[in-house]
Design a protein around this motif. Structure first.
Motif, mmCIF file in Angstrom:
data_model
loop_
_atom_site.group_PDB
_atom_site.id
_atom_site.type_symbol
_atom_site.label_atom_id
_atom_site.label_comp_id
_atom_site.label_asym_id
_atom_site.label_seq_id
_atom_site.Cartn_x
_atom_site.Cartn_y
_atom_site.Cartn_z
ATOM 1 N N ALA A 126 -1.199 3.668 -40.648
ATOM 2 C CA ALA A 126 -0.330 2.646 -40.525
ATOM 3 C C ALA A 126 0.358 2.348 -41.991
ATOM 4 C CB ALA A 126 -0.487 1.343 -39.986
ATOM 5 N N GLY A 127 -0.835 2.316 -43.124
ATOM 6 C CA GLY A 127 -0.314 2.262 -44.406
ATOM 7 C C GLY A 127 0.286 3.320 -44.872
ATOM 8 N N LEU A 128 -0.159 4.530 -44.524
ATOM 9 C CA LEU A 128 0.754 5.654 -45.266
ATOM 10 C C LEU A 128 2.236 5.606 -44.546
ATOM 11 C CD1 LEU A 128 -2.126 8.404 -44.784
ATOM 12 C CD2 LEU A 128 -1.316 7.324 -47.001
ATOM 13 N N VAL A 129 2.111 5.288 -43.310
ATOM 14 C CA VAL A 129 3.622 5.462 -42.589
ATOM 15 C C VAL A 129 4.434 4.391 -43.046
ATOM 16 C CG1 VAL A 129 4.971 5.147 -40.328
ATOM 17 C CG2 VAL A 129 2.680 6.496 -40.398
ATOM 18 N N ALA A 130 4.015 3.252 -43.451
ATOM 19 C CA ALA A 130 4.736 2.034 -43.919
ATOM 20 C C ALA A 130 5.177 2.366 -45.409
ATOM 21 C CB ALA A 130 3.767 0.824 -43.768
ATOM 22 N N PHE A 137 5.071 5.310 -47.175
ATOM 23 C CA PHE A 137 6.008 6.797 -47.500
ATOM 24 C C PHE A 137 7.066 6.995 -46.458
ATOM 25 C CE2 PHE A 137 1.746 7.376 -49.393
ATOM 26 C CZ PHE A 137 1.967 7.641 -50.783
ATOM 27 N N GLY A 138 6.982 6.332 -45.498
ATOM 28 C CA GLY A 138 8.214 6.610 -44.350
ATOM 29 C C GLY A 138 8.754 5.559 -44.210
ATOM 30 N N LEU A 139 8.511 4.052 -44.030
ATOM 31 C CA LEU A 139 9.355 3.091 -43.991
ATOM 32 C C LEU A 139 9.780 2.271 -45.047
ATOM 33 C CD1 LEU A 139 7.631 1.584 -40.677
ATOM 34 C CD2 LEU A 139 9.527 3.121 -40.796
ATOM 35 N N HIS A 140 8.757 2.570 -46.353
ATOM 36 C CA HIS A 140 9.117 1.940 -47.433
ATOM 37 C C HIS A 140 8.771 0.241 -47.341
ATOM 38 C CE1 HIS A 140 10.256 5.766 -49.395
ATOM 39 N NE2 HIS A 140 10.702 5.935 -48.429
ATOM 40 N N ALA A 141 7.656 -0.138 -46.567
ATOM 41 C CA ALA A 141 7.687 -1.621 -46.283
ATOM 42 C C ALA A 141 6.467 -2.190 -46.582
ATOM 43 C CB ALA A 141 7.700 -1.713 -44.676
ATOM 44 N N MET A 142 5.941 -1.672 -47.911
ATOM 45 C CA MET A 142 4.641 -2.137 -48.409
ATOM 46 C C MET A 142 4.859 -3.418 -49.508
ATOM 47 S SD MET A 142 1.901 -1.096 -46.775
ATOM 48 C CE MET A 142 0.781 -0.950 -47.680
ATOM 49 N N ALA A 143 6.230 -3.847 -49.730
ATOM 50 C CA ALA A 143 6.230 -4.537 -50.952
ATOM 51 C C ALA A 143 5.352 -5.970 -50.695
ATOM 52 C CB ALA A 143 7.819 -5.073 -50.908
ATOM 53 N N GLY A 144 5.612 -6.333 -49.565
ATOM 54 C CA GLY A 144 4.680 -7.692 -49.166
ATOM 55 C C GLY A 144 3.090 -7.500 -49.553
ATOM 56 N N PHE A 145 2.749 -6.306 -49.104
ATOM 57 C CA PHE A 145 1.210 -6.075 -49.302
ATOM 58 C C PHE A 145 0.916 -5.723 -50.865
ATOM 59 C CE2 PHE A 145 -2.257 -3.121 -50.022
ATOM 60 C CZ PHE A 145 -3.245 -3.677 -49.564
ATOM 61 N N ASP A 146 1.827 -5.363 -51.454
ATOM 62 C CA ASP A 146 1.823 -5.031 -53.001
ATOM 63 C C ASP A 146 1.791 -6.337 -53.893
ATOM 64 O OD1 ASP A 146 1.450 -2.544 -52.757
ATOM 65 O OD2 ASP A 146 3.604 -1.788 -53.072
ATOM 66 N N ALA A 147 2.812 -7.373 -53.364
ATOM 67 C CA ALA A 147 2.773 -8.633 -54.128
ATOM 68 C C ALA A 147 1.732 -9.385 -53.759
ATOM 69 C CB ALA A 147 4.233 -9.251 -53.555
ATOM 70 N N GLY A 148 1.063 -9.321 -52.556
ATOM 71 C CA GLY A 148 -0.149 -10.260 -52.367
ATOM 72 C C GLY A 148 -1.148 -9.624 -53.082
ATOM 73 N N PHE A 149 -1.519 -8.258 -53.059
ATOM 74 C CA PHE A 149 -2.558 -7.844 -53.927
ATOM 75 C C PHE A 149 -2.332 -8.209 -55.362
ATOM 76 C CE2 PHE A 149 -4.730 -3.936 -55.731
ATOM 77 C CZ PHE A 149 -6.142 -4.416 -55.451
ATOM 78 N N ALA A 150 -1.099 -8.055 -55.720
ATOM 79 C CA ALA A 150 -0.965 -8.245 -57.374
ATOM 80 C C ALA A 150 -1.333 -9.658 -57.571
ATOM 81 C CB ALA A 150 0.544 -8.059 -57.657
ATOM 82 N N GLN A 151 -0.928 -10.604 -56.857
ATOM 83 C CA GLN A 151 -1.338 -12.018 -56.925
ATOM 84 C C GLN A 151 -2.935 -12.079 -56.988
ATOM 85 O OE1 GLN A 151 0.226 -14.663 -54.128
ATOM 86 N NE2 GLN A 151 -0.691 -16.407 -55.018
ATOM 87 N N ILE A 152 -3.593 -11.295 -56.189
ATOM 88 C CA ILE A 152 -5.035 -11.674 -55.930
ATOM 89 C C ILE A 152 -5.536 -10.938 -57.508
ATOM 90 C CG2 ILE A 152 -7.107 -10.670 -55.216
ATOM 91 C CD1 ILE A 152 -5.689 -10.473 -52.221
ATOM 92 N N LEU A 153 -4.707 -9.889 -57.993
ATOM 93 C CA LEU A 153 -5.429 -9.353 -59.234
ATOM 94 C C LEU A 153 -5.291 -10.252 -60.296
ATOM 95 C CD1 LEU A 153 -4.579 -5.499 -58.839
ATOM 96 C CD2 LEU A 153 -6.653 -6.342 -58.933
ATOM 97 N N THR A 154 -4.218 -10.975 -60.338
ATOM 98 C CA THR A 154 -3.583 -11.835 -61.439
ATOM 99 C C THR A 154 -4.907 -12.906 -61.135
ATOM 100 O OG1 THR A 154 -1.608 -11.070 -61.143
ATOM 101 C CG2 THR A 154 -1.845 -13.343 -62.242
#
Length: 235
Positions: free
Chosen positions: A144-148, A150-167
């Motif tokens: 599902a992550g690969l499809v989202a 590279f296919g749907l380009h819908a991982m912005a929310g996940f990237d934002a949450g992970f960036a907040q955790i890294l910060t």
């Protein structure tokens, strides 16, 4: 007396005396008499028939346990995928994953109502259920992550949450290394910007959650097995 050597097949000289060794190969020529075999005949009223005892029955029908675990894990993976698109399924998915051992034991008990059941059996089936859930949900989430991404380009929310955790982790690391020289602080904080380090944090978090799920599923299986204890009937 036998006139042929049992080892080399050579002829044994006939005579009144008993030849104990073959003159060709030197093999001993000793034979048991028919009276000996008559004395060794089985007694009619003996306590045993001479047959080997049957093998002990298994405590777990692993074929049924694997099937039940696969069914529960498939439902967990489906609910988890649905929760990515429909947030209302998130709570239901979490509850189903946490109670995977209970659902697996209930399905196993329904298919094998007379099977041996105790805490040890429940723990093993619970561990199997936890491993199946981790395997199927992990594969489903990866696909599902690969499809989202590279296919749907819908991982912005996940990237934002992970960036907040890294910060947050970066701030905590800087506070911990406050007593160190500035050069060492810079080297430590530089790791948080590396993609390899970020991937390592994500994998370590997933591995930690998988271990916790295995322990929880094993403990839940043991408790449910104890409640369903059945010692008289075996498979």
């Amino acid at each position: 007396m036998q006139k042929i050597c049992h080892r080399c097949g050579g002829d044994l000289p006939s005579g009144d005396g008993i030849r104990l060794f073959c003159p060709h190969c030197g093999s001993p020529q000793l034979y048991l008499s028919e009276d000996y075999f008559a004395d060794q005949a089985p007694v009619a009223n003996a306590d045993t028939t001479g047959a080997l005892p049957p093998p002990l029955p298994r405590q777990v029908d692993w074929q049924a346990a694997f099937r039940c675990s696969a069914i529960v894990a498939a439902i967990a993976a489906a609910l988890l995928i649905l929760s990515l698109r429909i947030p209302a399924f998130s709570f239901l998915s979490t509850i189903w994953i946490l109670t995977a051992s209970t659902s697996t034991l209930a399905l196993y008990h329904r298919r094998r109502p007379l099977a041996w059941m105790d805490a040890a059996v429940g723990a093993r089936i619970g561990l199997t259920a936890g491993a199946a859930v981790i395997l199927l949900t992990g594969i489903s989430m990866a696909i599902a992550g690969l499809v989202a991404r590279f296919g749907l380009h819908a991982m912005a929310g996940f990237d934002a949450g992970f960036a907040q955790i890294l910060t947050q982790a970066k701030v905590a690391a800087s506070q911990t290394a406050a007593a160190q020289p500035a050069e060492i602080q810079a080297e430590i904080l530089k790791f948080y910007d590396l993609p390899e380090f970020q991937s390592g944090i994500l994998l370590a978090t997933m591995a930690f959650m998988a271990i916790l799920l295995l322990l929880f599923s094993t403990f839940g299986g043991a408790v449910n097995g104890l409640l369903r204890t059945r010692r008289r009937a075996r498979l």
